[in-house]
Design a protein around this motif. Structure first.
Motif, PDB file in Angstrom:
ATOM      1  N   ARG A 122     -96.951   8.128 -19.871  1.00  0.00           N
ATOM      2  CA  ARG A 122     -95.963   8.596 -19.197  1.00  0.00           C
ATOM      3  C   ARG A 122     -95.250   9.523 -19.657  1.00  0.00           C
ATOM      4  O   ARG A 122     -95.134  10.648 -19.062  1.00  0.00           O
ATOM      5  CB  ARG A 122     -94.809   7.345 -19.048  1.00  0.00           C
ATOM      6  N   SER A 123     -94.984   9.698 -20.926  1.00  0.00           N
ATOM      7  CA  SER A 123     -94.498  10.695 -21.829  1.00  0.00           C
ATOM      8  C   SER A 123     -95.374  12.130 -21.409  1.00  0.00           C
ATOM      9  O   SER A 123     -94.732  13.175 -21.434  1.00  0.00           O
ATOM     10  CB  SER A 123     -94.297  10.303 -23.318  1.00  0.00           C
ATOM     11  N   ARG A 124     -96.830  11.981 -21.648  1.00  0.00           N
ATOM     12  CA  ARG A 124     -97.402  13.078 -21.633  1.00  0.00           C
ATOM     13  C   ARG A 124     -97.489  13.680 -20.149  1.00  0.00           C
ATOM     14  O   ARG A 124     -97.199  14.752 -20.018  1.00  0.00           O
ATOM     15  CB  ARG A 124     -98.970  12.708 -22.038  1.00  0.00           C
ATOM     16  N   ARG A 125     -97.474  12.752 -19.336  1.00  0.00           N
ATOM     17  CA  ARG A 125     -97.472  13.388 -17.851  1.00  0.00           C
ATOM     18  C   ARG A 125     -96.215  14.058 -17.512  1.00  0.00           C
ATOM     19  O   ARG A 125     -96.191  15.117 -16.938  1.00  0.00           O
ATOM     20  CB  ARG A 125     -97.696  11.731 -16.939  1.00  0.00           C
ATOM     21  N   ALA A 126     -94.937  13.626 -17.989  1.00  0.00           N
ATOM     22  CA  ALA A 126     -93.644  14.159 -17.879  1.00  0.00           C
ATOM     23  C   ALA A 126     -93.707  15.738 -18.683  1.00  0.00           C
ATOM     24  O   ALA A 126     -93.124  16.482 -18.203  1.00  0.00           O
ATOM     25  CB  ALA A 126     -92.514  13.595 -18.466  1.00  0.00           C
ATOM     26  N   VAL A 127     -94.423  15.629 -19.663  1.00  0.00           N
ATOM     27  CA  VAL A 127     -94.494  17.153 -20.276  1.00  0.00           C
ATOM     28  C   VAL A 127     -95.216  17.961 -19.603  1.00  0.00           C
ATOM     29  O   VAL A 127     -94.895  19.151 -19.264  1.00  0.00           O
ATOM     30  CB  VAL A 127     -95.000  16.985 -21.838  1.00  0.00           C
ATOM     31  N   PHE A 128     -96.373  17.495 -19.056  1.00  0.00           N
ATOM     32  CA  PHE A 128     -97.101  18.294 -18.213  1.00  0.00           C
ATOM     33  C   PHE A 128     -96.465  18.623 -16.795  1.00  0.00           C
ATOM     34  O   PHE A 128     -96.812  19.778 -16.653  1.00  0.00           O
ATOM     35  CB  PHE A 128     -98.644  17.650 -18.013  1.00  0.00           C
ATOM     36  N   ALA A 129     -95.997  17.806 -16.330  1.00  0.00           N
ATOM     37  CA  ALA A 129     -95.319  17.930 -14.884  1.00  0.00           C
ATOM     38  C   ALA A 129     -94.158  19.003 -15.338  1.00  0.00           C
ATOM     39  O   ALA A 129     -93.925  20.078 -14.451  1.00  0.00           O
ATOM     40  CB  ALA A 129     -94.683  16.713 -14.421  1.00  0.00           C
ATOM     41  N   THR A 133     -93.489  22.914 -13.354  1.00  0.00           N
ATOM     42  CA  THR A 133     -92.523  22.844 -12.238  1.00  0.00           C
ATOM     43  C   THR A 133     -92.508  23.588 -11.213  1.00  0.00           C
ATOM     44  O   THR A 133     -92.088  23.338 -10.137  1.00  0.00           O
ATOM     45  CB  THR A 133     -91.164  22.582 -13.145  1.00  0.00           C
ATOM     46  N   ALA A 134     -92.794  24.912 -11.687  1.00  0.00           N
ATOM     47  CA  ALA A 134     -92.679  26.069 -10.575  1.00  0.00           C
ATOM     48  C   ALA A 134     -93.965  26.326  -9.829  1.00  0.00           C
ATOM     49  O   ALA A 134     -93.987  27.046  -8.991  1.00  0.00           O
ATOM     50  CB  ALA A 134     -92.379  27.297 -11.425  1.00  0.00           C
ATOM     51  N   TRP A 135     -94.836  25.538 -10.132  1.00  0.00           N
ATOM     52  CA  TRP A 135     -96.328  25.624  -9.414  1.00  0.00           C
ATOM     53  C   TRP A 135     -96.081  24.856  -8.152  1.00  0.00           C
ATOM     54  O   TRP A 135     -95.326  23.781  -8.020  1.00  0.00           O
ATOM     55  CB  TRP A 135     -97.234  24.786 -10.364  1.00  0.00           C
ATOM     56  N   THR A 136     -97.032  25.239  -7.308  1.00  0.00           N
ATOM     57  CA  THR A 136     -96.897  24.522  -5.769  1.00  0.00           C
ATOM     58  C   THR A 136     -98.066  23.544  -5.834  1.00  0.00           C
ATOM     59  O   THR A 136     -98.701  23.403  -7.110  1.00  0.00           O
ATOM     60  CB  THR A 136     -97.810  25.537  -4.720  1.00  0.00           C
ATOM     61  N   ASP A 137     -97.815  22.474  -4.917  1.00  0.00           N
ATOM     62  CA  ASP A 137     -99.027  21.335  -5.061  1.00  0.00           C
ATOM     63  C   ASP A 137    -100.562  21.975  -4.975  1.00  0.00           C
ATOM     64  O   ASP A 137    -101.211  21.364  -5.462  1.00  0.00           O
ATOM     65  CB  ASP A 137     -98.818  20.456  -3.916  1.00  0.00           C
ATOM     66  N   GLU A 138    -100.554  23.121  -4.416  1.00  0.00           N
ATOM     67  CA  GLU A 138    -102.054  23.592  -4.034  1.00  0.00           C
ATOM     68  C   GLU A 138    -102.439  24.309  -5.553  1.00  0.00           C
ATOM     69  O   GLU A 138    -103.536  23.919  -6.046  1.00  0.00           O
ATOM     70  CB  GLU A 138    -102.026  24.768  -3.296  1.00  0.00           C
ATOM     71  N   GLU A 139    -101.468  24.908  -6.199  1.00  0.00           N
ATOM     72  CA  GLU A 139    -101.680  25.379  -7.545  1.00  0.00           C
ATOM     73  C   GLU A 139    -102.021  24.082  -8.395  1.00  0.00           C
ATOM     74  O   GLU A 139    -103.074  24.027  -9.447  1.00  0.00           O
ATOM     75  CB  GLU A 139    -100.522  26.255  -8.113  1.00  0.00           C
TER      76      GLU A 139
END
Length: 156
Positions: A122-129, A133-139
């Motif tokens: 969960r912590s890793r995913r939060a860092v990666f997300a 943050t500024a990326w589109t879903d497609e990116e």
């Protein structure tokens, strides 16, 4: 600079900024014992369950042993044994007899170990997300597809 050089520089930058322990630390999991958890988690679905108060081993397909921990972490067998002992002492791992070969011990995540691994994920995913943050879903989707393909092409 060509694309391969850019990828190499990006990978070096990632390695310098992040390590398994640095990202795991964000979730409160620290130390070399976590390295052992990471190996066991990646080995397969073996977990400890309780049946009438006694621990039993679940599936051991692809199970982890001290030898597989040594290989995965690039350390010798005595060092791996010390690392496994640290994880056992932390309450994250237990040793169980291999049902197929009683001379060998299988390393199994305890409930606390599974919780620690899940918190780290969960912590890793939060860092990666946060980094995307500024990326589109497609990116994000394209990056995930290409990175997965890139990693699959790397030698083991």
């Amino acid at each position: 600079m060509d694309a391969v050089e850019q990828v190499e520089q990006a990978m070096v930058a990632i390695r310098r900024r992040q390590s398994r322990r640095a990202v795991a630390r964000l979730g409160g999991v620290t130390g070399q014992a976590f390295d052992v958890l990471d190996v066991i988690d990646g080995a397969g679905p073996a977990t400890v369950g309780s049946v009438a108060g006694s621990a039993t081993v679940g599936s051991v397909a692809g199970s982890a042993t001290v030898g597989s921990v040594a290989l995965a972490l690039g350390v010798d067998q005595p060092r791996a044994s010390k690392l496994v002992t640290a994880a056992v002492d932390a309450g994250w791992v237990c040793r169980r007899a291999d049902q197929a070969d009683g001379r060998r011990s299988v390393l199994v995540l305890t409930d606390a170990g599974r919780d620690a691994v899940e918190q780290a994920h969960r912590s890793r995913r939060a860092v990666f997300a946060d980094a995307m943050t500024a990326w589109t879903d497609e990116e994000r989707g394209e990056f995930a597809r290409l990175l997965t393909r890139f990693v699959a092409g790397l030698p083991d």
